[in-house]
Write an enzyme that holds these catalytic residues in place. Structure first.
Site, PDB file in Angstrom:
ATOM      1  N   GLY A  50       0.809  -1.219   0.000  1.00 42.10           N
ATOM      2  CA  GLY A  50       0.000   0.000   0.000  1.00 42.10           C
ATOM      3  C   GLY A  50       0.840   1.268   0.000  1.00 42.10           C
ATOM      4  O   GLY A  50       0.609   2.193  -0.794  1.00 42.10           O
ATOM      5  N   GLU A  73       5.395   2.744   9.225  1.00 42.82           N
ATOM      6  CA  GLU A  73       4.638   1.509   8.983  1.00 42.82           C
ATOM      7  C   GLU A  73       5.588   0.412   8.478  1.00 42.82           C
ATOM      8  O   GLU A  73       5.348  -0.775   8.703  1.00 42.82           O
ATOM      9  CB  GLU A  73       3.505   1.748   7.960  1.00 42.82           C
ATOM     10  CG  GLU A  73       2.446   0.654   7.997  1.00 42.82           C
ATOM     11  CD  GLU A  73       1.165   1.016   7.238  1.00 42.82           C
ATOM     12  OE1 GLU A  73       0.157   1.349   7.880  1.00 42.82           O
ATOM     13  OE2 GLU A  73       1.188   0.956   6.000  1.00 42.82           O
ATOM     14  N   HIS A 133       8.647  29.297  13.084  1.00 51.08           N
ATOM     15  CA  HIS A 133       7.896  30.173  13.997  1.00 51.08           C
ATOM     16  C   HIS A 133       7.038  29.367  14.960  1.00 51.08           C
ATOM     17  O   HIS A 133       6.063  29.889  15.506  1.00 51.08           O
ATOM     18  CB  HIS A 133       7.050  31.154  13.183  1.00 51.08           C
ATOM     19  CG  HIS A 133       7.909  32.060  12.357  1.00 51.08           C
ATOM     20  ND1 HIS A 133       8.453  33.235  12.850  1.00 51.08           N
ATOM     21  CD2 HIS A 133       8.393  31.925  11.098  1.00 51.08           C
ATOM     22  CE1 HIS A 133       9.199  33.794  11.918  1.00 51.08           C
ATOM     23  NE2 HIS A 133       9.177  33.016  10.835  1.00 51.08           N
ATOM     24  N   LYS A 181      -7.897  -2.235  14.225  1.00 48.56           N
ATOM     25  CA  LYS A 181      -9.015  -2.476  13.286  1.00 48.56           C
ATOM     26  C   LYS A 181      -9.983  -3.486  13.891  1.00 48.56           C
ATOM     27  O   LYS A 181     -11.198  -3.289  13.865  1.00 48.56           O
ATOM     28  CB  LYS A 181      -8.487  -3.054  11.961  1.00 48.56           C
ATOM     29  CG  LYS A 181      -7.771  -2.063  11.071  1.00 48.56           C
ATOM     30  CD  LYS A 181      -7.471  -2.731   9.733  1.00 48.56           C
ATOM     31  CE  LYS A 181      -6.442  -1.979   8.938  1.00 48.56           C
ATOM     32  NZ  LYS A 181      -5.994  -2.671   7.749  1.00 48.56           N
TER      33      LYS A 181
HETATM   34  O1  F6P Z   1      -3.165   1.085   7.570  1.00 49.97           O
HETATM   35  C1  F6P Z   1      -2.987  -0.180   7.054  1.00 49.97           C
HETATM   36  C2  F6P Z   1      -3.122  -0.205   5.587  1.00 49.97           C
HETATM   37  O2  F6P Z   1      -3.180  -1.556   5.257  1.00 49.97           O
HETATM   38  C3  F6P Z   1      -2.006   0.497   4.824  1.00 49.97           C
HETATM   39  O3  F6P Z   1      -0.866  -0.268   4.722  1.00 49.97           O
HETATM   40  C4  F6P Z   1      -2.674   0.749   3.520  1.00 49.97           C
HETATM   41  O4  F6P Z   1      -1.979   1.689   2.774  1.00 49.97           O
HETATM   42  C5  F6P Z   1      -4.027   1.246   4.005  1.00 49.97           C
HETATM   43  O5  F6P Z   1      -4.309   0.407   5.109  1.00 49.97           O
HETATM   44  C6  F6P Z   1      -5.135   1.200   2.994  1.00 49.97           C
HETATM   45  O6  F6P Z   1      -5.411  -0.085   2.544  1.00 49.97           O
HETATM   46  P1  F6P Z   1      -6.329  -0.344   1.276  1.00 49.97           P
HETATM   47  O7  F6P Z   1      -5.631   0.235   0.095  1.00 49.97           O
HETATM   48  O8  F6P Z   1      -6.467  -1.827   1.189  1.00 49.97           O
HETATM   49  O9  F6P Z   1      -7.656   0.330   1.519  1.00 49.97           O
END
Ligand code: F6P
Length: 548
Positions: free
Chosen positions: A266, A352, A383, A511
């Site tokens: 991602g 990450e 500033h 999550k």
């Molecule tokens: O925050 C975790 C994560 O898996 C990231 O690594 C990724 O960029 C983001 O969520 C979004 O994931 P997706 O593209 O599957 O919606």
């Protein structure tokens, strides 16, 4: 093997002791050509690391550390398409996305380029149709607004690039990035947009990310409230995903689904169709220039000797500062307004990837890995928090990033901007001695008693390390080089620390918990008994004041 027990690590500890009392002032005094010895320029991108607290013997030991960690071998394995992301059983091939030569990649047997070219073609077609006005909405009107709905890597990269290159943007199309689940992000935007001229890109590799899917469904409902017929979805929604099934279920037809693959992480996905909003903004040719810039950095990373290899050098400076000098955080300070999203992008990329305490073999790391990354537009920081950088007593390495020429030139702005950037890195490095401060106060006509009172406040310790990255201008090619530089820096650090930089299990727990708390927040008290006392107390507050 415990990294901290290696002879290379031990040698670096000895360098740390040797350099302990050396100020950056001393290092510059000892080497009048320090800038040329500690800077590298590739195709206009200049990296000056002369204000880092290393000398040549320490640098040689750092290079030895990288060699001993087999950085070159790991790099070659990544580029060869080996499944080095072992915990997800995936190859790491975002470099294929910017492979712009017409040759197979990573190899003739496992060539991924036909798929990559097919999606690039889809991107080109869509970009041309939207930009030329041929892509029509449900009333027959051309697209005037593009809204990218995504989060994390499906938001930060394209948002950064779109803003950084906004001077090149199509004048008749507005671009927006929606990531927050808080409806305050999407609601005011929908209020001002016309559904008939708005195109949504739902960017989600998994197409299951809660924040993105809730925003996407709200946008869909909003569109259908105006368009009434479901077939309008095909004119107003594009999906960028590896989950075609879920995109279909959302109502998006095949022609509007752009594929990404499990070998694209991602946070490394800007170069894929996740960058579609950028291609829509600056045209596909501009997007290809971004890819070409990144590819130049890939080639440099693969071929330059480690002593001269920019990603390796940046990684080593960070390891030196974190593990030997004791820095706990690092600041990213872009001076161009258009680079305002760089700190956020690097926070995800670095933290990450390497915000971990367990090595590839499952053992606890014997040293701290990634520092905390934070930052802000440089002049605004001056500033706000720079006081602490100058006199707060913390060791905070900084990356100064600036383009030599302005993307939005106005008379009288650019030279003072650069003067501020260069002044800050010099002030942080060299500080002001008591003697210098005394001379200045005396020259201003202060009496000895007044000087004595003020003097402690006027001294700047300096010795704050920094790297300055200069680009000729903010163009796609330079930006591609810059971002690929940071990507490979993160990779090298991960290899040396012994980390798998390409998974992110640490984001899963939050999550899971968010999903399990939802029924309680929606009012179902049956769940209360399973909750901890703090969460129960907070939920009862929400039940009193919240709206669903
Ligand atoms: O925050 C975790 C994560 O898996 C990231 O690594 C990724 O960029 C983001 O969520 C979004 O994931 P997706 O593209 O599957 O919606």
């Amino acid at each position: 093997m415990d990294l901290t027990k290696t002879p290379e690590w031990q040698a670096l500890l000895a360098h740390k002791t040797r350099l302990q009392d050396q100020h950056l002032r001393d290092l510059f005094a000892q080497d009048e050509h320090r800038f040329s010895h500690f800077s590298v320029e590739i195709d206009g991108l200049l990296v000056d690391y002369s204000k880092q607290r290393v000398d040549r013997p320490a640098l040689s030991s750092l290079i030895a550390l990288a060699k001993n960690a087999q950085v070159e071998d790991w790099r070659d394995r990544m580029f060869a398409g080996e499944k080095i992301n072992f915990s997800e059983n995936r190859a790491v091939l975002h470099t294929a996305l910017r492979h712009t030569d017409f040759t197979p990649f990573p190899s003739a047997e496992d060539d991924v380029m036909p798929q990559v070219h097919a999606v690039r073609k889809q991107m080109r077609d869509i970009a041309e149709r939207v930009r030329s006005g041929l892509w029509r909405g449900y009333t027959g009107a051309a697209i005037q607004n593009v809204v990218n709905i995504g989060i994390g890597g499906s938001d930060l990269g394209p948002k950064l690039a779109n803003r950084a290159l906004s001077a090149l943007q199509h004048p008749g199309i507005n671009f927006y990035y929606v990531s927050n689940l808080d409806s305050a992000h999407l609601a005011p935007l929908l209020e001002k947009l016309d559904p008939s001229t708005t195109l949504f890109i739902v960017a989600s590799k998994t197409f299951t990310t809660q924040e993105t899917m809730i925003n996407a469904h709200t946008a869909r409902t909003w569109l259908l409230a105006a368009a009434t017929e479901e077939k309008a979805i095909a004119k107003h929604f594009i999906a960028v995903t590896s989950n075609t099934q879920k995109a279909h279920a959302f109502g998006i037809p095949d022609a509007n689904i752009l594929q990404i693959w499990d070998w694209v992480g991602g946070r490394y996905s800007l170069w894929s169709a996740v960058g579609l909003s950028v291609a829509l903004a600056i045209g596909m040719r501009g997007f290809e220039r971004l890819l070409e810039g990144a590819q130049v950095m890939d080639k440099h990373f693969c071929s330059a000797p480690l002593e001269n290899n920019l990603p390796v050098l940046l990684a080593l400076m960070s390891i030196w500062n974190t593990n030997f000098l004791g820095a706990e955080t690092t600041a990213v300070l872009p001076y161009n307004e258009s680079m305002r999203h760089l700190p956020g992008f690097l926070q995800q990329l670095e933290m990450e990837s390497n915000g971990k305490t367990v090595s590839r073999d499952g053992a606890a790391l014997s040293c701290r890995a990634n520092p905390i990354v934070w930052g802000e537009i440089g002049v605004n920081g001056q500033h706000a928090f720079f006081q602490l950088l100058h006199q707060g007593g913390w060791l905070i390495p900084c990356d100064f990033v600036v383009a030599a020429s302005s993307d939005y030139p106005l008379p009288g702005h650019q030279a003072p901007l650069l003067a501020n950037c260069l002044a800050q890195s010099a002030a942080l490095a060299f500080g002001k001695t008591e003697q210098q401060a005394r001379i200045e106060l005396a020259a201003a006509g202060l009496k000895e008693s007044e000087i004595a009172k003020l003097l402690p406040h006027k001294v700047f310790a300096g010795n704050q390390p920094s790297t300055t990255i200069l680009m000729p201008s903010l163009d796609p090619y330079q930006l591609g080089m810059l971002l690929a530089l940071y990507e490979h820096k993160v990779f090298v650090q991960g290899v040396i620390w012994g980390i798998n930089s390409f998974d992110q299990w640490g984001v899963e727990l939050g999550k899971q918990l968010a999903n399990s708390l939802l029924p309680a927040l929606e009012g179902n008290q049956a769940f209360d008994a399973q909750l901890d006392d703090s969460t129960r107390g907070l939920i009862s507050y929400f039940r009193r004041y919240g709206n669903n």
